[in-house]
Design a protein around this motif. Structure first.
Motif, PDB file in Angstrom:
ATOM      1  N   ALA A  43      -9.131  -1.785  -0.680  1.00 43.67           N
ATOM      2  CA  ALA A  43      -9.138  -3.062   0.040  1.00 43.67           C
ATOM      3  C   ALA A  43     -10.400  -3.203   0.882  1.00 43.67           C
ATOM      4  O   ALA A  43     -10.964  -4.296   1.003  1.00 43.67           O
ATOM      5  CB  ALA A  43      -7.897  -3.171   0.918  1.00 43.67           C
ATOM      6  N   ALA A  82      -4.944  -8.293   0.140  1.00 43.97           N
ATOM      7  CA  ALA A  82      -5.420  -8.620   1.489  1.00 43.97           C
ATOM      8  C   ALA A  82      -5.393 -10.132   1.716  1.00 43.97           C
ATOM      9  O   ALA A  82      -4.974 -10.615   2.772  1.00 43.97           O
ATOM     10  CB  ALA A  82      -6.832  -8.075   1.688  1.00 43.97           C
ATOM     11  N   ASP A 139       0.830  -1.207   0.000  1.00 44.01           N
ATOM     12  CA  ASP A 139       0.000   0.000   0.000  1.00 44.01           C
ATOM     13  C   ASP A 139       0.866   1.259   0.000  1.00 44.01           C
ATOM     14  O   ASP A 139       0.490   2.275  -0.608  1.00 44.01           O
ATOM     15  CB  ASP A 139      -0.950   0.003   1.200  1.00 44.01           C
ATOM     16  CG  ASP A 139      -0.238  -0.166   2.534  1.00 44.01           C
ATOM     17  OD1 ASP A 139       0.647  -1.035   2.631  1.00 44.01           O
ATOM     18  OD2 ASP A 139      -0.575   0.574   3.482  1.00 44.01           O
ATOM     19  N   LYS A 154     -11.457   3.646   8.019  1.00 46.82           N
ATOM     20  CA  LYS A 154     -11.314   3.494   6.565  1.00 46.82           C
ATOM     21  C   LYS A 154     -12.647   3.184   5.884  1.00 46.82           C
ATOM     22  O   LYS A 154     -12.797   3.385   4.669  1.00 46.82           O
ATOM     23  CB  LYS A 154     -10.310   2.382   6.242  1.00 46.82           C
ATOM     24  CG  LYS A 154      -8.862   2.750   6.586  1.00 46.82           C
ATOM     25  CD  LYS A 154      -7.912   1.654   6.157  1.00 46.82           C
ATOM     26  CE  LYS A 154      -6.452   2.062   6.350  1.00 46.82           C
ATOM     27  NZ  LYS A 154      -6.036   1.963   7.753  1.00 46.82           N
ATOM     28  N   PHE A 189      -7.600  -6.452   6.113  1.00 47.61           N
ATOM     29  CA  PHE A 189      -8.690  -6.331   5.142  1.00 47.61           C
ATOM     30  C   PHE A 189      -9.138  -7.692   4.617  1.00 47.61           C
ATOM     31  O   PHE A 189      -9.993  -7.770   3.746  1.00 47.61           O
ATOM     32  CB  PHE A 189      -8.251  -5.440   3.977  1.00 47.61           C
ATOM     33  CG  PHE A 189      -7.748  -4.094   4.412  1.00 47.61           C
ATOM     34  CD1 PHE A 189      -8.624  -3.123   4.874  1.00 47.61           C
ATOM     35  CD2 PHE A 189      -6.397  -3.815   4.396  1.00 47.61           C
ATOM     36  CE1 PHE A 189      -8.163  -1.892   5.302  1.00 47.61           C
ATOM     37  CE2 PHE A 189      -5.916  -2.580   4.811  1.00 47.61           C
ATOM     38  CZ  PHE A 189      -6.805  -1.617   5.273  1.00 47.61           C
ATOM     39  N   TYR A 219      -5.435   2.885  -1.991  1.00 49.22           N
ATOM     40  CA  TYR A 219      -5.291   1.419  -2.021  1.00 49.22           C
ATOM     41  C   TYR A 219      -5.982   0.737  -0.845  1.00 49.22           C
ATOM     42  O   TYR A 219      -6.662  -0.281  -1.020  1.00 49.22           O
ATOM     43  CB  TYR A 219      -3.808   1.084  -2.047  1.00 49.22           C
ATOM     44  CG  TYR A 219      -3.479  -0.333  -2.450  1.00 49.22           C
ATOM     45  CD1 TYR A 219      -3.749  -0.805  -3.734  1.00 49.22           C
ATOM     46  CD2 TYR A 219      -2.852  -1.199  -1.556  1.00 49.22           C
ATOM     47  CE1 TYR A 219      -3.412  -2.094  -4.116  1.00 49.22           C
ATOM     48  CE2 TYR A 219      -2.509  -2.495  -1.926  1.00 49.22           C
ATOM     49  CZ  TYR A 219      -2.793  -2.931  -3.204  1.00 49.22           C
ATOM     50  OH  TYR A 219      -2.454  -4.217  -3.572  1.00 49.22           O
ATOM     51  N   THR A 220      -5.816   1.279   0.363  1.00 50.67           N
ATOM     52  CA  THR A 220      -6.458   0.630   1.508  1.00 50.67           C
ATOM     53  C   THR A 220      -7.976   0.822   1.471  1.00 50.67           C
ATOM     54  O   THR A 220      -8.726  -0.041   1.931  1.00 50.67           O
ATOM     55  CB  THR A 220      -5.889   1.145   2.836  1.00 50.67           C
ATOM     56  OG1 THR A 220      -5.929   2.585   2.852  1.00 50.67           O
ATOM     57  CG2 THR A 220      -4.456   0.682   3.029  1.00 50.67           C
ATOM     58  N   ALA A 254      -6.444  -4.875  -4.725  1.00 50.66           N
ATOM     59  CA  ALA A 254      -6.275  -4.691  -3.278  1.00 50.66           C
ATOM     60  C   ALA A 254      -6.861  -5.866  -2.502  1.00 50.66           C
ATOM     61  O   ALA A 254      -6.343  -6.258  -1.449  1.00 50.66           O
ATOM     62  CB  ALA A 254      -6.934  -3.382  -2.847  1.00 50.66           C
TER      63      ALA A 254
END
Length: 553
Positions: A409, A453, A358, A539, A460, A405-406, A449
């Motif tokens: 995810a 994970a 990430d 998030k 994630f 990116y997260t 993503a």
């Protein structure tokens, strides 16, 4: 000309102009020599083990120099040699099929390799049975890896160069001047004695390469022959037995030793620039440029040493299983992000970490945003982005969309593609007027993503229960604490603040902290445990989090 340091990017004489991109510095060095066109950029590899991401280093370093030269108006040919007439010296513990799957020797025809130790890679049957030889199998994967990152290489087989006769003239020249060749190489290798001949025939009896030439007759046949005896070959900590056969070979039925073969490639292919790792910088390069100038009477190419990079802070190792293939990486991120990784200064050691992928993606997104003027960077960052970004993407398009990116995810924790897009739009990551191609491109990162994970088993790697509220049974204190936490999150707070508030809320309502975290995992995952809750909730889209904590959705 005196010996040339291959540490092109660490020159101390201050002669180079300062460039934002290292490849421009190398291009300057090449242009100083006024090369003929096309300018030839070369790399190479011997087909041993698994062609992994580390092997792409040489392809990508050469590519960026080639692209800079093309940008300056030059015609460039990027050649990559498969040194596939080298002998197989030991059995690899791991192999790779054409689909990118790693397999152990026990899963293929390992006997095809075991019976052919000492033979050229292109004379060994493919243990997978799908290509013409083991060498061809390996080269196919290298070619596919270059295609995957959209690098147009001209893959050249050493075996074909020998068998077609293209190597014949330079081989003959080396043998004509074998006394001089012996004298030059003796400065670098102790094993070179008065009987040394710089040619390794292939035994007509057993098919193995031998290093024992007993006589040379350059007037025999079309280009000359050598007589040989098939003797044992040292291969690291083992010896490969020769069969003892005595025979005669033409110059097409063998190969030059590596220390001569590399400079011979420079002459034959007209190489102007070649990057290589530190192992060659301290080993083959000093002898290579000596052989080039004082045996072949040519000028060696502009060199450049690149640092090897590690994988999760450990060296790449097929035998230890510490490898990742280009095909694997491209399931986790876009090709342009991988190209960006290789655009960084090659003279600095780096780690390629799947666990922290990430961070690499965030770096690329920042470079892109700086290029389009969406955020401000330092003077150096802006100069680097301006020069490098057009080389790492297929086409700069300002309307492109990159989901963090997260966040992607998090979206990957649900299977519903419509819901993914709805959440991304609601969170402001996809503008209302975004073109369809940009939306599709943005959502492709969700699958990447998600793969990340699952591969790393990180926070994630859970299934977020979005569409229905999991069954639960909380006491009144827990329900009151959840409602208060919902109010806190609705106000807007960062991950650490939310994590701390979970503890404080539990204490204020006299709820066991472990039970309170368990309540959160039950509501969001229908599980007893899960990721670190505060950062995770920060998030996820706030409206959903607040509604779920209040058990309203």
């Amino acid at each position: 000309m005196s010996d040339e340091s291959p540490y092109t990017l660490q020159r101390e004489d201050g002669a180079d102009a300062r460039h934002a991109f290292w490849a421009d510095t190398v291009a300057d060095r090449i242009e100083e020599r006024n090369p003929s066109e096309p300018i030839v950029v070369k790399g190479g590899i011997s087909p041993s083990g698994v062609p992994h991401l580390g092997n792409v280093n040489e392809i990508m370093r050469g590519y960026f120099v080639a692209e800079v030269l093309r940008d300056r108006g030059h015609e460039v040919r990027q050649v990559f040699t498969a040194d596939d007439r080298d002998p197989l010296r030991k059995l690899p513990r791991t192999l790779c099929d054409l689909e990118g799957n790693l397999v152990d020797l026990g899963e293929v025809d390992a006997g095809a390799l075991g019976r052919n130790l000492g033979a050229p890679y292109t004379d060994i049957p493919d243990p997978f049975g799908c290509c013409d030889s083991y060498g061809d199998h390996f080269a196919t994967i290298i070619g596919d890896s270059a295609d995957a990152v959209d690098v147009p290489i001209d893959l050249v087989s050493n075996t074909e160069l020998y068998e077609s006769g293209e190597f014949e003239d330079v081989t003959r020249f080396v043998l004509e001047h074998r006394d001089r060749a012996r004298e030059v190489l003796s400065e670098y290798q102790d094993k070179v004695d008065e009987d040394y001949v710089p040619f390794n025939p292939i035994c007509e009896e057993c098919g193995k390469i031998t290093e024992t030439v007993t006589s040379v007759d350059l007037d025999a046949g079309d280009a000359g022959t050598v007589d040989y005896e098939c003797t044992d070959m040292d291969a690291g900590d083992q010896t490969i037995d020769g069969c003892g056969h005595e025979g005669t070979a033409t110059l097409r039925e063998g190969k030059l030793p590596w220390r001569f073969e590399w400079p011979a490639q420079w002459q034959l292919l007209g190489v102007d620039f070649e990057p290589f790792g530190k192992d060659h910088a301290e080993g083959s390069w000093p002898s290579g440029q000596d052989v080039a100038r004082n045996v072949l009477e040519i000028e060696p190419p502009v060199p450049m040493v690149y640092e090897w990079f590690t994988l999760e802070n450990e060296p790449f190792s097929s035998s230890e299983g510490n490898v990742i293939l280009v095909s694997d990486v491209l399931e986790l991120l876009e090709p342009e992000v991988l190209r960006y990784f290789f655009a960084k200064d090659p003279s600095k050691a780096r780690d390629f970490s799947i666990e922290r992928l990430d961070q690499l993606v965030d770096e690329f997104d920042r470079l892109e945003a700086i290029y389009f003027g969406e955020i401000e960077g330092s003077e150096d960052e802006e100069a680097f982005a301006e020069r490098v970004y057009p080389f790492v993407v297929e086409e700069p398009r300002e309307e492109r969309i990159r989901l963090p990116y997260t966040f992607a995810a998090v979206l990957g924790m649900t299977d519903d593609p419509d819901l993914r897009e709805e959440i991304a739009r609601r969170e402001g990551h996809i503008p209302d007027d975004a073109p369809e191609w940009a939306v599709e491109g943005a959502l492709e990162r969700v699958e990447q993503a998600r793969n990340w994970a699952r591969r790393t088993g990180n926070e994630f790697d859970y299934e977020l229960k979005r569409t229905e509220l999991p069954a639960h049974d909380f006491d009144s204190d827990t329900e009151a604490a959840l409602a208060e936490l919902a109010d806190f999150i609705e106000e807007g707070h960062d991950p650490d603040e939310i994590q701390g508030e979970i503890y404080e809320t539990a204490k204020r309502h006299d709820v066991d902290v472990g039970d309170f975290f368990g309540a959160g995992y039950r509501l969001f995952f229908d599980e007893e445990q899960g990721p670190k809750l505060g950062p995770f909730l920060a998030k996820v889209d706030r409206e959903f989090v607040v509604g779920r904590l209040r058990r309203e959705r």
